[in-house]
Design a protein around this motif. Structure first.
Motif, PDB file in Angstrom:
ATOM      1  N   ALA A 176       0.764  -1.292   0.130  1.00  0.00           N
ATOM      2  CA  ALA A 176      -0.047   0.211  -0.162  1.00  0.00           C
ATOM      3  C   ALA A 176       0.925   1.260  -0.101  1.00  0.00           C
ATOM      4  O   ALA A 176       0.661   2.131  -0.594  1.00  0.00           O
ATOM      5  N   ALA A 216      -6.129   3.804   2.739  1.00  0.00           N
ATOM      6  CA  ALA A 216      -7.126   3.886   1.879  1.00  0.00           C
ATOM      7  C   ALA A 216      -6.742   2.788   1.121  1.00  0.00           C
ATOM      8  O   ALA A 216      -7.543   1.805   0.400  1.00  0.00           O
ATOM      9  N   VAL A 217      -5.537   2.552   0.541  1.00  0.00           N
ATOM     10  CA  VAL A 217      -5.277   1.524  -0.395  1.00  0.00           C
ATOM     11  C   VAL A 217      -5.120   0.179   0.230  1.00  0.00           C
ATOM     12  O   VAL A 217      -5.563  -0.833  -0.029  1.00  0.00           O
ATOM     13  N   LEU A 252      -6.813  -0.786   2.933  1.00  0.00           N
ATOM     14  CA  LEU A 252      -8.351  -1.325   2.955  1.00  0.00           C
ATOM     15  C   LEU A 252      -8.613  -2.076   1.706  1.00  0.00           C
ATOM     16  O   LEU A 252      -9.474  -2.959   1.952  1.00  0.00           O
ATOM     17  N   LEU A 253      -8.401  -1.602   0.606  1.00  0.00           N
ATOM     18  CA  LEU A 253      -8.685  -2.389  -0.727  1.00  0.00           C
ATOM     19  C   LEU A 253      -8.117  -3.546  -0.893  1.00  0.00           C
ATOM     20  O   LEU A 253      -8.376  -4.609  -1.248  1.00  0.00           O
ATOM     21  N   LEU A 254      -6.617  -3.571  -0.407  1.00  0.00           N
ATOM     22  CA  LEU A 254      -6.017  -4.939  -0.467  1.00  0.00           C
ATOM     23  C   LEU A 254      -6.601  -5.907   0.631  1.00  0.00           C
ATOM     24  O   LEU A 254      -6.680  -7.111   0.325  1.00  0.00           O
ATOM     25  N   ALA A 306      -9.572  -6.072   1.579  1.00  0.00           N
ATOM     26  CA  ALA A 306     -10.820  -6.651   1.014  1.00  0.00           C
ATOM     27  C   ALA A 306     -10.591  -7.555  -0.032  1.00  0.00           C
ATOM     28  O   ALA A 306     -11.580  -8.624  -0.263  1.00  0.00           O
ATOM     29  N   VAL A 307      -9.769  -7.537  -0.746  1.00  0.00           N
ATOM     30  CA  VAL A 307      -9.086  -8.596  -1.709  1.00  0.00           C
ATOM     31  C   VAL A 307      -8.667  -9.947  -1.181  1.00  0.00           C
ATOM     32  O   VAL A 307      -8.879 -11.007  -1.277  1.00  0.00           O
TER      33      VAL A 307
END
Length: 377
Positions: free
Chosen positions: A312, A348-349, A351-353, A355-356
């Motif tokens: 991230a 923010a980045v 959190l996306l990682l 989620a995946v």
């Protein structure tokens, strides 16, 4: 949250969550990441530029707490396995390693695929990430060391059960001997043997934290543990020539962390003492749903956060430079003023990682969740 058993020591879970947060936030906000002459990325910290900053590292060098928590949790799992009597040592070790290695394998696979893709489509000779951004991989040494400690649990837990304090004292003695041979006689191999002994000592301290119920001991005993660690730190850093900072610092000819030395062993005792001192208050606070819920949530994805937080960070670095900004090489006033950006943007980045990729950690933990419901497991 209501399903949390009364026997669970919530302070241990909170210590793990706090450690993950400190490591992540430290790398994002307290790294003076900049381009080197060859186009690589270096990430020193600003401790040297902050008067008295070394003192903060006596709390914020959090790696000993990782191993304290790991020792505690591994002993809980081992004791549960022994009580069931249908879980051989090999299965215990295998299950524990799966929790660690499956998410790590996913992370490594994604990065290897990215490296191979970049090598195939980008012009010029390919530079692997360890060549231009070695700091990206530095945090991962923890996973290798911790994996070896998991392998040792059947032996070290048995030694703890049979010999307790004697085993700890023996490790401390070996660390002292290794320190004399390494620092005094200049034997490089002794320094690396000492490093291994230090992390084994920290892990073994986690056993003591669990079995001796140190957080519930009388205040005088908890103060004694804290004082012993603090005294050892003072003696080592003031009289024995060890660096005062517990992290590598600009201008320091040596580091306490690489190779890991006796100062980190003393720091582990000091930090364990601090944890025992706050246990009564922290335990009451953690019974509140609003406090306990985020601790549980972070623990569920702890390895995912640890593995992917530098990804991230790197994504944000790329975007920052792509927008025309230059990474400063010194902790200037402007650098300090931007710390909020380097907290929020990587979050923010990440959190996306999460989620995946968190699904891999969650899935591999699920089969053992019921069996390891004991405190800190």
């Amino acid at each position: 949250m209501s399903a949390t058993p009364e026997s669970r020591d919530r302070v241990v879970d909170a210590a793990r969550a706090f450690s993950i947060v400190v490591v992540t936030v430290w790398h994002w906000t307290l790294s003076v990441t900049h381009r080197t002459a060859d186009g690589g990325l270096a990430m020193p910290n600003p401790i040297h530029a902050v008067p008295g900053g070394w003192l903060a590292t006596w709390v914020l060098q959090i790696m000993p707490v990782f191993f304290l928590v790991g020792g505690y949790a591994n002993l809980v799992g081992w004791q549960r396995a022994q009580e069931r009597s249908d879980t051989p040592a090999v299965r215990f070790v295998t299950d524990r390693l799966r929790r660690l290695l499956v998410p790590t394998a996913v992370w490594a696979g994604v990065w290897l695929a990215g490296e191979l893709l970049a090598a195939a489509i980008l012009p010029g000779p390919h530079r692997w990430i360890w060549e231009w951004f070695p700091g990206y991989l530095v945090p991962l040494w923890f996973l290798a060391v911790y994996g070896l400690l998991i392998l040792s649990v059947p032996v070290t837990a048995t030694l703890h059960a049979r010999h307790g304090a004697v085993a700890l004292a023996a490790l401390a003695g070996l660390i002292a001997v290794g320190s004399v041979l390494g620092r005094g006689a200049g034997l490089a191999w002794a320094e690396w043997v000492t490093a291994a002994l230090v992390w084994l000592f920290c892990h073994q301290l986690g056993y003591a934290w669990r079995d001796w119920r140190l957080g519930r001991r009388p205040l005088a005993q908890r103060l004694a543990v804290t004082g012993a660690g603090l005294l050892a730190l003072i003696v080592l850093t003031v009289f024995a020539g060890y660096p005062r900072s517990m992290v590598a610092s600009v201008g320091e000819p040596e580091s306490n962390i690489l190779p890991t030395n006796a100062a980190i062993a003393a720091l582990a005792v000091f930090q364990l003492g601090l944890l025992t001192l706050i246990t009564p208050t922290a335990a009451r606070l953690l019974r509140r749903r609003g406090v306990w819920k985020p601790v549980v949530a972070l623990n569920v994805v702890a390895i995912t956060v640890f593995l992917w937080h530098m990804t991230a960070y790197l994504v944000v670095l790329w975007i920052y430079e792509a927008l025309g900004h230059t990474l400063p090489a010194e902790p200037t006033a402007d650098w300090w003023a931007q710390r909020w950006l380097w907290l929020l943007a990587p979050t923010a980045v990440l959190l996306l990682l999460i989620a995946v990729f968190a699904r891999f950690e969650i899935k591999v933990r699920r089969p053992r969740r019921t069996a390891d419901q004991g405190a800190g497991a």
